[in-house]
Write an enzyme that holds these catalytic residues in place. Structure first.
Site, PDB file in Angstrom:
ATOM      1  CE1 TYR A  97      -4.360  -0.892  -0.444  1.00 37.48           C
ATOM      2  CE2 TYR A  97      -3.462  -2.877   0.560  1.00 37.48           C
ATOM      3  CZ  TYR A  97      -4.466  -2.244  -0.159  1.00 37.48           C
ATOM      4  OH  TYR A  97      -5.537  -2.949  -0.621  1.00 37.48           O
ATOM      5  CD  GLN A 135     -16.133   0.273  -9.782  1.00 39.98           C
ATOM      6  OE1 GLN A 135     -16.011  -0.939  -9.701  1.00 39.98           O
ATOM      7  NE2 GLN A 135     -16.360   0.868 -10.937  1.00 39.98           N
ATOM      8  CB  VAL A 165      -8.540   3.432  -3.329  1.00 37.06           C
ATOM      9  CG1 VAL A 165      -9.660   2.424  -3.118  1.00 37.06           C
ATOM     10  CG2 VAL A 165      -7.356   2.787  -4.034  1.00 37.06           C
ATOM     11  CG  ASP A 166      -6.923   7.454  -8.139  1.00 37.39           C
ATOM     12  OD1 ASP A 166      -7.695   8.415  -8.055  1.00 37.39           O
ATOM     13  OD2 ASP A 166      -6.886   6.713  -9.153  1.00 37.39           O
ATOM     14  CG  HIS A 198     -14.436  -0.302  -4.239  1.00 34.13           C
ATOM     15  ND1 HIS A 198     -14.201  -0.755  -5.516  1.00 34.13           N
ATOM     16  CD2 HIS A 198     -15.635  -0.826  -3.883  1.00 34.13           C
ATOM     17  CE1 HIS A 198     -15.225  -1.506  -5.920  1.00 34.13           C
ATOM     18  NE2 HIS A 198     -16.109  -1.553  -4.955  1.00 34.13           N
ATOM     19  CB  CYS A 240      -8.282   1.600  14.473  1.00 40.41           C
ATOM     20  SG  CYS A 240      -7.971   0.337  15.723  1.00 40.41           S
ATOM     21  CB  CYS A 281      -5.045   2.185  16.915  1.00 38.99           C
ATOM     22  SG  CYS A 281      -6.424   3.258  17.349  1.00 38.99           S
ATOM     23  CB  CYS A 301      -7.754   0.876  20.897  1.00 33.72           C
ATOM     24  SG  CYS A 301      -7.588   0.111  19.276  1.00 33.72           S
ATOM     25  CG  ASN A 341     -13.894  -0.024 -20.719  1.00 32.93           C
ATOM     26  OD1 ASN A 341     -12.952  -0.562 -21.304  1.00 32.93           O
ATOM     27  ND2 ASN A 341     -14.130  -0.208 -19.433  1.00 32.93           N
TER      28      ASN A 341
HETATM   29  P1  NAD Z   1     -10.368  -2.849 -13.528  1.00 34.21           P
HETATM   30  O1  NAD Z   1      -8.907  -2.750 -13.390  1.00 34.21           O
HETATM   31  O2  NAD Z   1     -11.041  -4.119 -13.221  1.00 34.21           O
HETATM   32  O3  NAD Z   1     -10.776  -2.453 -15.001  1.00 34.21           O
HETATM   33  C1  NAD Z   1     -10.262  -1.331 -15.647  1.00 34.21           C
HETATM   34  C2  NAD Z   1     -11.168  -1.005 -16.816  1.00 34.21           C
HETATM   35  O4  NAD Z   1     -10.672   0.158 -17.430  1.00 34.21           O
HETATM   36  C3  NAD Z   1     -11.196  -2.098 -17.890  1.00 34.21           C
HETATM   37  O5  NAD Z   1     -12.538  -2.308 -18.268  1.00 34.21           O
HETATM   38  C4  NAD Z   1     -10.396  -1.489 -19.042  1.00 34.21           C
HETATM   39  O6  NAD Z   1     -10.884  -1.904 -20.310  1.00 34.21           O
HETATM   40  C5  NAD Z   1     -10.630  -0.033 -18.822  1.00 34.21           C
HETATM   41  N1  NAD Z   1      -9.567   0.837 -19.314  1.00 34.21           N
HETATM   42  C6  NAD Z   1      -8.233   0.601 -19.423  1.00 34.21           C
HETATM   43  N2  NAD Z   1      -7.598   1.682 -19.889  1.00 34.21           N
HETATM   44  C7  NAD Z   1      -8.543   2.632 -20.087  1.00 34.21           C
HETATM   45  C8  NAD Z   1      -8.506   3.965 -20.552  1.00 34.21           C
HETATM   46  N3  NAD Z   1      -7.367   4.562 -20.912  1.00 34.21           N
HETATM   47  N4  NAD Z   1      -9.703   4.657 -20.617  1.00 34.21           N
HETATM   48  C9  NAD Z   1     -10.862   4.068 -20.267  1.00 34.21           C
HETATM   49  N5  NAD Z   1     -10.951   2.812 -19.816  1.00 34.21           N
HETATM   50  C10 NAD Z   1      -9.805   2.097 -19.722  1.00 34.21           C
HETATM   51  O7  NAD Z   1     -10.970  -1.641 -12.665  1.00 34.21           O
HETATM   52  P2  NAD Z   1     -12.344  -1.461 -11.890  1.00 34.21           P
HETATM   53  O8  NAD Z   1     -13.481  -1.845 -12.754  1.00 34.21           O
HETATM   54  O9  NAD Z   1     -12.268  -0.085 -11.368  1.00 34.21           O
HETATM   55  O10 NAD Z   1     -12.295  -2.487 -10.674  1.00 34.21           O
HETATM   56  C11 NAD Z   1     -11.084  -2.810 -10.043  1.00 34.21           C
HETATM   57  C12 NAD Z   1     -11.006  -2.595  -8.554  1.00 34.21           C
HETATM   58  O11 NAD Z   1      -9.649  -2.294  -8.260  1.00 34.21           O
HETATM   59  C13 NAD Z   1     -11.805  -1.463  -8.012  1.00 34.21           C
HETATM   60  O12 NAD Z   1     -12.397  -1.891  -6.841  1.00 34.21           O
HETATM   61  C14 NAD Z   1     -10.798  -0.361  -7.653  1.00 34.21           C
HETATM   62  O13 NAD Z   1     -11.074   0.161  -6.359  1.00 34.21           O
HETATM   63  C15 NAD Z   1      -9.477  -1.057  -7.576  1.00 34.21           C
HETATM   64  N6  NAD Z   1      -8.381  -0.297  -8.213  1.00 34.21           N
HETATM   65  C16 NAD Z   1      -8.303   1.053  -8.085  1.00 34.21           C
HETATM   66  C17 NAD Z   1      -7.302   1.765  -8.718  1.00 34.21           C
HETATM   67  C18 NAD Z   1      -7.257   3.267  -8.533  1.00 34.21           C
HETATM   68  O14 NAD Z   1      -7.714   3.779  -7.518  1.00 34.21           O
HETATM   69  N7  NAD Z   1      -6.726   4.023  -9.495  1.00 34.21           N
HETATM   70  C19 NAD Z   1      -6.374   1.114  -9.512  1.00 34.21           C
HETATM   71  C20 NAD Z   1      -6.465  -0.284  -9.649  1.00 34.21           C
HETATM   72  C21 NAD Z   1      -7.485  -0.960  -8.992  1.00 34.21           C
HETATM   73 ZN    ZN Z   2      -8.105   1.660  17.656  1.00 33.46          ZN
END
Ligand code: NAD
Ligand code: ZN
Length: 240
Positions: A52, A86, A88-89, A111, A119, A139, A142, A207
């Site tokens: 992470y 979705q 987390v960035d 997400h 914690c 933490c 705690c 996509n």
């Molecule tokens: P995924 O990695 O499963 O899918 C990525 C999707 O993006 C694919 O369908 C792909 O075809 C498409 N893609 C690739 N390049 C692209 C572009 N330039 N423009 C548009 N689309 C493009 O991602 P998801 O569906 O978000 O699910 C994955 C899980 O992983 C989520 O829960 C997410 O929280 C996490 N995750 C987050 C990050 C982040 O925060 N940046 C990065 C990786 C994974």
């Molecule tokens: Zn705690």
């Protein structure tokens, strides 16, 4: 205009952040599916934290791309707006259009948030935007091990975030639902998109690849997000 935008890892791909299924990157080398679990944290919290911290470091040096910025433009033109990501960035929060950003009440990170450290036992949490320590943080409330504030495989979503998404989807129909850069592998993503659009609403998917949402989309754009999102946003603003 009432607009719902749903995004996934693909929208940050052109900012250099690896997607979940994409080639290369930490997700492949570390075997994400095994590490992003409560069990992995219980068994080996040091390794989970190492992974992470590397992801945090990668995101800190990344910058929002044209797709993130165009979504801010859309938010500032919409009468009602929610961005359900979705990711987390923090690139959606750092994106700007004309000096403005999306407000916290316009953004749901379903997400979780990569920069939150919380914690594993109590409700204590903090943000680690600028720096990171080493090892497994304890933490301050705690003493239990602290963990990243993200949703891992096998965990439920945060009820407060779900309630915010449900409220927007249930309140009224959206004129447009824009879904960009997600495989839509989670059933609730498809469910929210479809319910927000209603029977007559529009679902626009951006996509390069087909997804499980594609068959419900009224418009499908097989292009990278940084190219297509700005164009679609201008089109929505011009034509409603
Ligand atoms: P995924 O990695 O499963 O899918 C990525 C999707 O993006 C694919 O369908 C792909 O075809 C498409 N893609 C690739 N390049 C692209 C572009 N330039 N423009 C548009 N689309 C493009 O991602 P998801 O569906 O978000 O699910 C994955 C899980 O992983 C989520 O829960 C997410 O929280 C996490 N995750 C987050 C990050 C982040 O925060 N940046 C990065 C990786 C994974
Ligand atoms: Zn705690």
């Amino acid at each position: 205009m009432r607009v719902l935008v749903i995004t996934g890892a693909g929208i940050s791909a052109e900012s250099g952040i690896p997607t979940f299924r994409g080639a290369g990157g930490l997700w492949r080398t570390f075997n994400a599916a095994a590490l992003a679990t409560p069990e992995a944290f219980q068994n080996d919290p040091e390794t989970v934290w190492t992974w992470y911290r590397e992801r945090r470091a990668g995101v800190r040096t990344a910058v929002p791309n044209a797709a993130h910025n165009a979504i801010v433009k859309l938010a500032s033109h919409a009468r009602e707006f929610l961005l359900l990501t979705q990711n987390v960035d923090d690139l959606h929060s750092r994106a700007r259009w004309n000096g403005s950003s999306v407000t916290p009440d316009q953004l749901v990170q379903i997400h979780g948030d990569l920069f939150v450290t919380r914690c594993s036992r109590c409700t204590c949490s903090r943000r680690d935007e600028n720096g990171d320590g080493t090892g497994v943080p304890a933490c301050p409330c705690c003493g239990a091990p602290m963990r990243p504030g993200v949703v891992w495989f096998g965990e439920g979503l945060d009820p407060h975030s779900v309630a915010r998404a449900e409220r927007f989807v249930g309140d009224a129909r959206a004129d447009a639902v824009l879904v960009a850069g997600t495989t839509a592998a989670f059933p609730y993503i498809i469910d929210w998109a479809r319910r927000a659009a209603g029977s007559s609403g529009r679902i626009i998917e951006i996509n390069p690849d087909e997804t499980q949402l594609s068959r419900f989309a009224t418009t499908v754009i097989r292009e990278p997000a940084a190219i297509a999102v700005p164009r679609i946003v201008d089109d929505l603003i011009a034509n409603g």
